[in-house]
Design a protein around this motif. Structure first.
Motif, mmCIF file in Angstrom:
data_model
loop_
_atom_site.group_PDB
_atom_site.id
_atom_site.type_symbol
_atom_site.label_atom_id
_atom_site.label_comp_id
_atom_site.label_asym_id
_atom_site.label_seq_id
_atom_site.Cartn_x
_atom_site.Cartn_y
_atom_site.Cartn_z
ATOM 1 N N ALA A 98 0.827 -1.204 0.000
ATOM 2 C CA ALA A 98 0.000 0.000 0.000
ATOM 3 C C ALA A 98 0.862 1.256 0.000
ATOM 4 C CB ALA A 98 -0.922 0.002 1.218
ATOM 5 N N ALA A 99 1.953 1.218 0.768
ATOM 6 C CA ALA A 99 2.795 2.402 0.902
ATOM 7 C C ALA A 99 3.482 2.788 -0.399
ATOM 8 C CB ALA A 99 3.839 2.162 1.997
ATOM 9 N N VAL A 100 3.850 1.799 -1.217
ATOM 10 C CA VAL A 100 4.619 2.100 -2.429
ATOM 11 C C VAL A 100 3.769 2.106 -3.695
ATOM 12 C CG1 VAL A 100 6.748 1.198 -1.426
ATOM 13 C CG2 VAL A 100 5.281 -0.324 -2.758
ATOM 14 N N SER A 101 2.498 1.727 -3.607
ATOM 15 C CA SER A 101 1.672 1.628 -4.818
ATOM 16 C C SER A 101 1.448 2.981 -5.478
ATOM 17 C CB SER A 101 0.325 0.981 -4.475
ATOM 18 O OG SER A 101 0.469 -0.395 -4.255
ATOM 19 N N ILE A 102 1.195 4.013 -4.685
ATOM 20 C CA ILE A 102 0.916 5.327 -5.268
ATOM 21 C C ILE A 102 2.126 5.874 -6.023
ATOM 22 C CG2 ILE A 102 0.350 7.728 -4.731
ATOM 23 C CD1 ILE A 102 -1.481 6.702 -2.538
ATOM 24 N N PRO A 103 3.324 5.934 -5.417
ATOM 25 C CA PRO A 103 4.467 6.425 -6.194
ATOM 26 C C PRO A 103 4.789 5.547 -7.398
ATOM 27 C CG PRO A 103 5.173 5.580 -4.045
ATOM 28 C CD PRO A 103 3.683 5.712 -4.003
ATOM 29 N N LEU A 104 4.599 4.228 -7.282
ATOM 30 C CA LEU A 104 4.859 3.364 -8.428
ATOM 31 C C LEU A 104 3.856 3.607 -9.552
ATOM 32 C CD1 LEU A 104 5.819 -0.005 -6.701
ATOM 33 C CD2 LEU A 104 7.298 1.434 -8.102
ATOM 34 N N GLY A 105 2.602 3.885 -9.195
ATOM 35 C CA GLY A 105 1.618 4.220 -10.220
ATOM 36 C C GLY A 105 1.970 5.494 -10.954
ATOM 37 N N ILE A 106 2.452 6.486 -10.219
ATOM 38 C CA ILE A 106 2.875 7.743 -10.840
ATOM 39 C C ILE A 106 4.063 7.515 -11.762
ATOM 40 C CG2 ILE A 106 3.857 10.021 -10.353
ATOM 41 C CD1 ILE A 106 2.197 10.059 -7.791
ATOM 42 N N LEU A 107 5.031 6.710 -11.305
ATOM 43 C CA LEU A 107 6.204 6.415 -12.131
ATOM 44 C C LEU A 107 5.822 5.657 -13.397
ATOM 45 C CD1 LEU A 107 8.796 5.384 -9.386
ATOM 46 C CD2 LEU A 107 8.817 7.473 -10.779
ATOM 47 N N ALA A 108 4.844 4.742 -13.277
ATOM 48 C CA ALA A 108 4.398 3.999 -14.451
ATOM 49 C C ALA A 108 3.746 4.922 -15.469
ATOM 50 C CB ALA A 108 3.418 2.896 -14.033
ATOM 51 N N ASP A 109 2.987 5.906 -15.008
ATOM 52 C CA ASP A 109 2.405 6.894 -15.921
ATOM 53 C C ASP A 109 3.478 7.710 -16.615
ATOM 54 O OD1 ASP A 109 -0.326 6.508 -15.948
ATOM 55 O OD2 ASP A 109 -0.688 7.730 -14.178
ATOM 56 N N LYS A 110 4.521 8.044 -15.886
ATOM 57 C CA LYS A 110 5.526 8.974 -16.401
ATOM 58 C C LYS A 110 6.576 8.289 -17.271
ATOM 59 C CE LYS A 110 8.380 12.868 -14.859
ATOM 60 N NZ LYS A 110 7.659 13.804 -15.753
ATOM 61 N N TYR A 111 7.000 7.077 -16.879
ATOM 62 C CA TYR A 111 8.119 6.436 -17.571
ATOM 63 C C TYR A 111 7.749 5.152 -18.310
ATOM 64 C CZ TYR A 111 10.835 9.668 -14.758
ATOM 65 O OH TYR A 111 11.335 10.812 -14.178
ATOM 66 N N GLY A 112 6.514 4.699 -18.171
ATOM 67 C CA GLY A 112 6.096 3.500 -18.885
ATOM 68 C C GLY A 112 6.198 2.248 -18.039
#
Length: 383
Positions: A32-46
């Motif tokens: 839960a703690a890392v899902s939000i930043p990882l989702g943002i990174l996936a949007d930005k870098y693929g």
């Protein structure tokens, strides 16, 4: 992995049921703690690069797990392995970017079948401990075995996947992606619905083997290899069906039926009348929650451009539910000597989800980006 190990850790290390419930809760907590930043990174870098790096990162705690000793070391390893649960949000963004909105429910439902890996992991861990790695401390080899498998999957993902050709790299700023969290009430209602639907999997996968062992005196091997794995299979099996139905019918109507029946089963489970009725309620909830989770995920590309960012929030909610409900269950056992209060709270959460989809509160005043069915297929621009 730690849900499968839990009954054996009670035996080997004399851990209490409460201690082991906390241990199994740490994986969904960190996810839960890392899902939000990882989702943002996936949007930005693929999705391709982020997913590959994430798999490589998971190998580190897996190899370190071979040397774990004592409760707090296991707690650290279990926490870091929450990275595995966080892969969902990256894959969700990656898969959705390849399909038109009218097919994303089905595509993401098929992607969600990967949850069956939890069953494979639980059965494999139990089989290795009881049938292959029977020598003193040889059970620890399960950590490097899973580490090698994860490393190989990272290589496969890097060399055999790609980002979609329509993706525009780095055209969206981080500020624009984060701004979606301030876009209105819908961005918070969707994660709550995922909290209840996908949270059924994270909650049950973390706690049920320990619950069955402690409350109903089910054998540790049976709890890990016979009773708990089918829960995950039920969730994974119905995800494509839920996505398919959401593509072809009104998503809220589908969710109303699913959550309505889930309320009844959650109340039945809270009564804890007998083991057969508890198992009936558990497997019924698993089947319905798999379909509901896929239908909820369908709502994300319907209402949001930045699929990864919102998926990260939803995934964080689903994982946080596993952590929160496992801790609530442990607290109920510790303070009251039983699990009734914990399951009663879970039933109330299902009631709230049913009310949201039945009344469409918050959604009535929000216009979707595309109609849920029968409209022109528009490719999503997010990764």
């Amino acid at each position: 992995m730690f849900a499968a190990l839990a009954p054996f850790l009670i035996k080997w290390y004399d851990f209490s049921a409460t201690q082991v419930l906390v241990l199994t809760a740490m994986e969904p907590f960190f996810a839960a703690a890392v899902s939000i930043p990882l989702g943002i990174l996936a949007d930005k870098y693929g999705g391709r690069s982020v997913f590959t790096l994430l798999l490589l990162s998971i190998t580190l705690p897996l190899f370190f797990g071979y040397f774990a000793q004592g409760y707090y070391t296991f707690l650290l390893v279990g926490t870091l392995l929450g990275l595995g649960g966080a892969t969902f949000v990256v894959g969700n963004a990656h898969v959705s970017s390849w399909y038109p909105k009218s097919k994303q429910g089905t595509a993401l439902g098929i992607f969600g079948m990967g949850n069956v890996g939890i069953t494979v992991g639980m059965v494999t861990v139990t089989f290795l401990i009881t049938g292959v790695l029977s020598g003193p401390d040889s059970w620890r080899l399960i950590f490097p075995i899973f580490g090698v498998a994860t490393l190989l999957m990272a290589l496969v993902y890097w060399f055999f996947t790609s980002d979609p050709p329509n993706r525009k790299l780095k055209k969206t700023s981080l500020r624009e992606i984060v701004a979606v969290y301030r876009s209105g009430v819908v961005v918070w209602l969707v994660p709550y619905l995922y909290w209840v639907s996908f949270g059924t999997l994270t909650f049950f996968a973390s706690a049920m083997s320990i619950y069955l062992l402690d409350q109903w005196h089910v054998d540790a091997i049976q709890a890990s290899m016979v009773y708990t794995p089918p829960l995950v299979i039920c969730v994974a099996a119905t995800r494509p069906l839920g996505g398919w139905l959401a593509d072809r019918s009104d998503t809220f109507r589908i969710l109303s039926w699913l959550f309505g029946i889930m309320v009844v089963l959650a109340l039945l489970m809270a009564m804890q009348i007998s083991l057969p009725l508890v198992l009936f309620a558990m497997y019924g909830l698993a089947l319905l929650s798999g379909a509901a989770a896929a239908a909820v995920i369908k709502l994300i590309p319907m209402y949001f451009v930045h699929v990864g960012a919102v998926s990260g929030l939803a995934k964080a909610a689903g994982a946080a539910c596993g952590f929160t409900m496992t801790i609530i269950l442990a607290t109920s056992k510790q303070l009251l000597g039983g699990y009734t209060l914990g399951f009663a709270i879970w039933a109330l959460m299902n009631v709230a989800a049913f009310y949201i989809v039945l009344s469409r509160v918050g959604f009535r005043d929000t216009k979707p980006l595309t109609e849920p069915s029968g409209t022109k297929e528009i490719l999503t621009s997010s990764a």
